[in-house]
Design a protein around this motif. Structure first.
Motif, PDB file in Angstrom:
ATOM      1  N   ALA A 157       0.867  -1.187   0.000  1.00  0.00           N
ATOM      2  CA  ALA A 157       0.000   0.000   0.000  1.00  0.00           C
ATOM      3  C   ALA A 157       0.897   1.227   0.000  1.00  0.00           C
ATOM      4  O   ALA A 157       1.978   1.208   0.586  1.00  0.00           O
ATOM      5  CB  ALA A 157      -0.917   0.014   1.224  1.00  0.00           C
ATOM      6  N   GLY A 158       0.442   2.273  -0.675  1.00  0.00           N
ATOM      7  CA  GLY A 158       1.252   3.475  -0.723  1.00  0.00           C
ATOM      8  C   GLY A 158       0.417   4.715  -0.902  1.00  0.00           C
ATOM      9  O   GLY A 158      -0.684   4.667  -1.463  1.00  0.00           O
ATOM     10  N   PHE A 160      -2.154  10.663  -4.176  1.00  0.00           N
ATOM     11  CA  PHE A 160      -2.025   9.483  -5.024  1.00  0.00           C
ATOM     12  C   PHE A 160      -1.981   8.265  -4.109  1.00  0.00           C
ATOM     13  O   PHE A 160      -1.219   8.255  -3.135  1.00  0.00           O
ATOM     14  CB  PHE A 160      -0.728   9.550  -5.833  1.00  0.00           C
ATOM     15  N   THR A 161      -2.778   7.232  -4.398  1.00  0.00           N
ATOM     16  CA  THR A 161      -2.808   6.049  -3.555  1.00  0.00           C
ATOM     17  C   THR A 161      -2.863   4.779  -4.402  1.00  0.00           C
ATOM     18  O   THR A 161      -3.304   4.795  -5.552  1.00  0.00           O
ATOM     19  CB  THR A 161      -4.034   6.045  -2.619  1.00  0.00           C
ATOM     20  N   GLU A 197      -6.684  -0.600  -7.416  1.00  0.00           N
ATOM     21  CA  GLU A 197      -6.408   0.363  -8.486  1.00  0.00           C
ATOM     22  C   GLU A 197      -5.659   1.561  -7.928  1.00  0.00           C
ATOM     23  O   GLU A 197      -5.728   1.849  -6.739  1.00  0.00           O
ATOM     24  CB  GLU A 197      -7.711   0.806  -9.152  1.00  0.00           C
ATOM     25  N   ALA A 198      -4.954   2.230  -8.813  1.00  0.00           N
ATOM     26  CA  ALA A 198      -4.292   3.478  -8.444  1.00  0.00           C
ATOM     27  C   ALA A 198      -5.333   4.590  -8.487  1.00  0.00           C
ATOM     28  O   ALA A 198      -6.204   4.603  -9.366  1.00  0.00           O
ATOM     29  CB  ALA A 198      -3.162   3.778  -9.416  1.00  0.00           C
ATOM     30  N   GLN A 199      -5.221   5.507  -7.543  1.00  0.00           N
ATOM     31  CA  GLN A 199      -6.188   6.598  -7.492  1.00  0.00           C
ATOM     32  C   GLN A 199      -5.489   7.933  -7.242  1.00  0.00           C
ATOM     33  O   GLN A 199      -4.435   7.990  -6.625  1.00  0.00           O
ATOM     34  CB  GLN A 199      -7.217   6.359  -6.390  1.00  0.00           C
ATOM     35  N   ILE A 218       4.174   0.726  -5.702  1.00  0.00           N
ATOM     36  CA  ILE A 218       2.866   0.063  -5.597  1.00  0.00           C
ATOM     37  C   ILE A 218       1.801   0.845  -6.354  1.00  0.00           C
ATOM     38  O   ILE A 218       0.954   0.256  -7.034  1.00  0.00           O
ATOM     39  CB  ILE A 218       2.458  -0.194  -4.120  1.00  0.00           C
ATOM     40  N   ILE A 219       1.846   2.167  -6.290  1.00  0.00           N
ATOM     41  CA  ILE A 219       0.875   2.966  -7.044  1.00  0.00           C
ATOM     42  C   ILE A 219       1.092   2.735  -8.539  1.00  0.00           C
ATOM     43  O   ILE A 219       0.149   2.577  -9.308  1.00  0.00           O
ATOM     44  CB  ILE A 219       0.976   4.462  -6.680  1.00  0.00           C
TER      45      ILE A 219
END
Length: 193
Positions: A80-81, A92-93, A99-101, A181-182
């Motif tokens: 997780a990042g 940004f997560t 999924e990347a957000q 990770i993102i």
């Protein structure tokens, strides 16, 4: 390193320890200019990789281009990042198998080729004393290269498709873990030399 780096790291560590007191930490700001490292206290190999201010030089000179980068790692891999750009209020997560957000909306890396109209981020620290390597000069000549002064932000912009690539020559774990990770969640390709 500024006082803000140390203070921000202290706040981040204290907050994470409230929920995860047995996890380990590796962070940029340790005693005497060294990294901060505290192994996990429990049996699970959870670590947090933290860069309290990525882009300290920008921050210290009043340039609002810096991030906070935090990643949770399990068995040596980020799971997780989060990368936060305070000046633009961008979060940004990414989470493993998710999924990347960006601020709660899905983002994906682009698939454009590198050409004279594409933007490529280049690190400003190149190994060796021989000047710029030839491949760097070629990228500078063939693209619209950028250096934002923060690896985490450059990775984030690749992950949302604003940059075609980011080339980091001397990154540290805390520079890359959250972005990795993102990036995987966003469909970006990450590799070594």
């Amino acid at each position: 390193v500024t006082q803000a780096d140390t203070l921000c790291q202290k706040i981040i560590l204290e907050r994470i320890r409230l929920d995860y007191p047995d996890h380990g930490f590796i962070a940029e700001e340790g005693e005497g200019g060294k990294l901060f490292k505290q192994p996990p206290r429990g049996s699970e190999p959870f670590w947090w990789a933290i860069d309290p201010i990525d882009g300290t030089n920008n921050f210290a000179h009043g340039m609002p281009i810096f991030t906070v980068s935090i990643a949770a790692m399990y068995e040596g891999r980020p799971v997780a990042g989060a990368i936060f750009e305070p000046a633009a209020d961008l979060m940004f997560t990414g989470v493993k198998d998710g999924e990347a957000q960006l601020n709660g909306r899905r983002i994906t890396a682009g698939d454009d080729d590198m050409d004279e109209f594409s933007s490529v981020a280049l690190d400003s620290h190149f190994p060796g004393d021989d000047g710029l390597p030839g491949w760097v000069c070629e990228i500078i000549q063939r693209t619209r290269y950028r250096n934002l002064g923060t690896t985490a932000l450059q990775l984030s912009y690749v992950e949302k498709g604003s940059l075609v690539a980011n080339i980091a020559c001397t990154p540290k774990l805390w520079d890359l873990a959250a972005g990795a990770i993102i990036g995987w969640c966003a469909g970006a390709v990450m590799t070594d030399w």
